[in-house]
Design a protein around this motif. Structure first.
Motif, PDB file in Angstrom:
ATOM      1  N   ALA A  50      57.789 -59.630 -59.193  1.00 56.18           N
ATOM      2  CA  ALA A  50      57.545 -58.379 -58.459  1.00 56.18           C
ATOM      3  C   ALA A  50      56.642 -57.428 -59.232  1.00 56.18           C
ATOM      4  O   ALA A  50      55.899 -56.642 -58.625  1.00 56.18           O
ATOM      5  CB  ALA A  50      58.869 -57.687 -58.142  1.00 56.18           C
ATOM      6  N   ALA A  51      56.681 -57.503 -60.557  1.00 55.47           N
ATOM      7  CA  ALA A  51      55.930 -56.561 -61.387  1.00 55.47           C
ATOM      8  C   ALA A  51      54.536 -57.064 -61.746  1.00 55.47           C
ATOM      9  O   ALA A  51      53.774 -56.337 -62.398  1.00 55.47           O
ATOM     10  CB  ALA A  51      56.710 -56.254 -62.660  1.00 55.47           C
ATOM     11  N   THR A  52      54.207 -58.268 -61.345  1.00 53.67           N
ATOM     12  CA  THR A  52      52.923 -58.853 -61.745  1.00 53.67           C
ATOM     13  C   THR A  52      52.008 -59.076 -60.537  1.00 53.67           C
ATOM     14  O   THR A  52      51.230 -60.015 -60.501  1.00 53.67           O
ATOM     15  CB  THR A  52      53.135 -60.171 -62.507  1.00 53.67           C
ATOM     16  N   GLN A  53      52.113 -58.184 -59.558  1.00 53.10           N
ATOM     17  CA  GLN A  53      51.268 -58.232 -58.372  1.00 53.10           C
ATOM     18  C   GLN A  53      50.129 -57.221 -58.501  1.00 53.10           C
ATOM     19  O   GLN A  53      50.200 -56.248 -59.263  1.00 53.10           O
ATOM     20  CB  GLN A  53      52.088 -57.914 -57.115  1.00 53.10           C
ATOM     21  N   LEU A  54      49.082 -57.449 -57.726  1.00 51.21           N
ATOM     22  CA  LEU A  54      47.958 -56.516 -57.691  1.00 51.21           C
ATOM     23  C   LEU A  54      48.430 -55.121 -57.299  1.00 51.21           C
ATOM     24  O   LEU A  54      49.267 -54.967 -56.409  1.00 51.21           O
ATOM     25  CB  LEU A  54      46.925 -57.018 -56.683  1.00 51.21           C
ATOM     26  N   PHE A  55      47.901 -54.114 -57.977  1.00 50.17           N
ATOM     27  CA  PHE A  55      48.184 -52.686 -57.779  1.00 50.17           C
ATOM     28  C   PHE A  55      49.508 -52.237 -58.397  1.00 50.17           C
ATOM     29  O   PHE A  55      49.862 -51.057 -58.285  1.00 50.17           O
ATOM     30  CB  PHE A  55      48.176 -52.276 -56.299  1.00 50.17           C
ATOM     31  N   CYS A  56      50.259 -53.128 -59.039  1.00 49.40           N
ATOM     32  CA  CYS A  56      51.515 -52.708 -59.656  1.00 49.40           C
ATOM     33  C   CYS A  56      51.235 -51.893 -60.913  1.00 49.40           C
ATOM     34  O   CYS A  56      50.365 -52.239 -61.719  1.00 49.40           O
ATOM     35  CB  CYS A  56      52.372 -53.921 -60.018  1.00 49.40           C
ATOM     36  N   TYR A  57      52.014 -50.837 -61.081  1.00 48.10           N
ATOM     37  CA  TYR A  57      51.963 -50.027 -62.300  1.00 48.10           C
ATOM     38  C   TYR A  57      53.249 -50.287 -63.054  1.00 48.10           C
ATOM     39  O   TYR A  57      54.350 -50.058 -62.533  1.00 48.10           O
ATOM     40  CB  TYR A  57      51.818 -48.548 -61.945  1.00 48.10           C
ATOM     41  N   ASP A  58      53.131 -50.792 -64.283  1.00 48.89           N
ATOM     42  CA  ASP A  58      54.275 -51.313 -65.018  1.00 48.89           C
ATOM     43  C   ASP A  58      54.376 -50.742 -66.420  1.00 48.89           C
ATOM     44  O   ASP A  58      53.395 -50.280 -67.008  1.00 48.89           O
ATOM     45  CB  ASP A  58      54.163 -52.840 -65.169  1.00 48.89           C
ATOM     46  N   GLU A  59      55.580 -50.855 -66.948  1.00 50.02           N
ATOM     47  CA  GLU A  59      55.789 -50.734 -68.389  1.00 50.02           C
ATOM     48  C   GLU A  59      55.804 -52.152 -68.933  1.00 50.02           C
ATOM     49  O   GLU A  59      56.647 -52.966 -68.545  1.00 50.02           O
ATOM     50  CB  GLU A  59      57.104 -50.025 -68.705  1.00 50.02           C
ATOM     51  N   LEU A  60      54.874 -52.452 -69.812  1.00 59.67           N
ATOM     52  CA  LEU A  60      54.667 -53.822 -70.257  1.00 59.67           C
ATOM     53  C   LEU A  60      55.043 -54.010 -71.717  1.00 59.67           C
ATOM     54  O   LEU A  60      54.746 -53.151 -72.562  1.00 59.67           O
ATOM     55  CB  LEU A  60      53.198 -54.215 -70.077  1.00 59.67           C
ATOM     56  N   THR A  61      55.685 -55.124 -71.996  1.00 63.78           N
ATOM     57  CA  THR A  61      55.885 -55.582 -73.363  1.00 63.78           C
ATOM     58  C   THR A  61      54.941 -56.760 -73.573  1.00 63.78           C
ATOM     59  O   THR A  61      55.029 -57.768 -72.868  1.00 63.78           O
ATOM     60  CB  THR A  61      57.337 -56.023 -73.612  1.00 63.78           C
ATOM     61  N   LEU A  62      54.025 -56.612 -74.517  1.00 63.86           N
ATOM     62  CA  LEU A  62      52.981 -57.605 -74.734  1.00 63.86           C
ATOM     63  C   LEU A  62      53.108 -58.247 -76.101  1.00 63.86           C
ATOM     64  O   LEU A  62      53.513 -57.595 -77.079  1.00 63.86           O
ATOM     65  CB  LEU A  62      51.603 -56.947 -74.612  1.00 63.86           C
ATOM     66  N   ILE A  63      52.745 -59.501 -76.155  1.00 65.08           N
ATOM     67  CA  ILE A  63      52.696 -60.221 -77.426  1.00 65.08           C
ATOM     68  C   ILE A  63      51.225 -60.469 -77.748  1.00 65.08           C
ATOM     69  O   ILE A  63      50.505 -61.093 -76.962  1.00 65.08           O
ATOM     70  CB  ILE A  63      53.456 -61.558 -77.335  1.00 65.08           C
TER      71      ILE A  63
END
Length: 253
Positions: A50-63
């Motif tokens: 649900a959080a990885t769709q176009l136009f989504c604004y997210d809080e991301l944890t990245l590696i």
């Protein structure tokens, strides 16, 4: 060696990869535009779908490994899902995302562009005319990347006039007398000028100078909005140096 970091970001492009993966282009405030590999997010079993769709604004944890980002976790902040309920709004949002992909850069502060994008996507959920939203977004994008047109006075004589001709290449304006009565054989030879009537000039000056919270706070008749949209679009495409299929699709609706 890898490290974990957190940031907020708006998904402005998604590309399918393999059977169930995606590569997302994400606009972040401090990292700029980044590409993020997202493993397994196209599977219906993925808790991150649900959080990885176009136009989504997210809080991301990245590696981060080397210069490559991989998605760890994504917490949805806003999905702007209702934009998809209107084909014209969806097409316009796609054009906005494509324009952001074109002008945003990596490893630079892109907080102004991100703020503009989020504000614009929220306005898309309102009943504001789409031509108004489109004009404001295009002009403010150019302002954000240092391509603000100089509408204050004629480039030739320095006089202030109620209406001008905009040089879509140079970003300056000329009055009628300087453009057509200067003795030049062909004033259009090396530049492309478009006429800006007084009522459009006032609107453009407002958009350029308004506080970011007030850029959409004006209304206008349909004729003005049509002219405003056309002029802002021509200037934008001239400055960017290319067209967009998503814009063509929006205009075909």
């Amino acid at each position: 060696m890898s490290k974990t970091l957190k940031t907020n970001g708006l998904v402005i492009r998604e590309t399918a990869f393999g059977e169930s993966d995606k590569i997302l282009t994400v606009l972040t405030p401090e990292l700029g535009k980044i590409s993020v590999f997202c493993k397994g997010v196209r599977s219906i079993k993925s808790h991150r779908i649900a959080a990885t769709q176009l136009f989504c604004y997210d809080e991301l944890t990245l590696i981060l490994r080397g210069d490559k980002y991989t998605l760890g976790e994504a917490c949805l902040i806003e999905n702007f899902f209702d934009i998809r309920a209107d084909i014209s709004k969806f097409a316009l949002a796609q054009y906005f995302a494509d324009l952001l992909c074109e002008v945003s850069v990596e490893n630079e502060d892109q907080s102004e562009l991100l703020s503009l994008a989020l504000n614009t996507f929220h306005i898309l959920l309102s009943d504001k005319p789409l031509s108004l939203i489109k004009s404001v977004f295009e002009l403010r994008v150019l302002c954000a990347i240092g391509l603000t047109p100089d509408l204050n006075a004629c480039e030739g004589c320095g006089n202030i006039a109620p209406e001008y001709y905009l040089d879509t290449v140079g970003g300056t304006v000329k009055c009628r007398q300087c453009l057509f009565e200067s003795g030049e054989v062909d004033p259009y030879a090396s530049h492309s000028y478009i006429f800006i009537p007084s009522y459009v000039l006032r609107a453009m000056k407002y958009i350029i100078g308004a506080n970011k919270k007030r850029i959409f706070a004006f209304s206008a008749e349909e004729a003005l909005l049509g002219d405003l949209s056309s002029i802002c679009e021509k200037y934008t495409l001239s400055q960017i140096g290319r067209g967009f299929d998503s814009l063509n699709f929006y205009k075909s609706l």
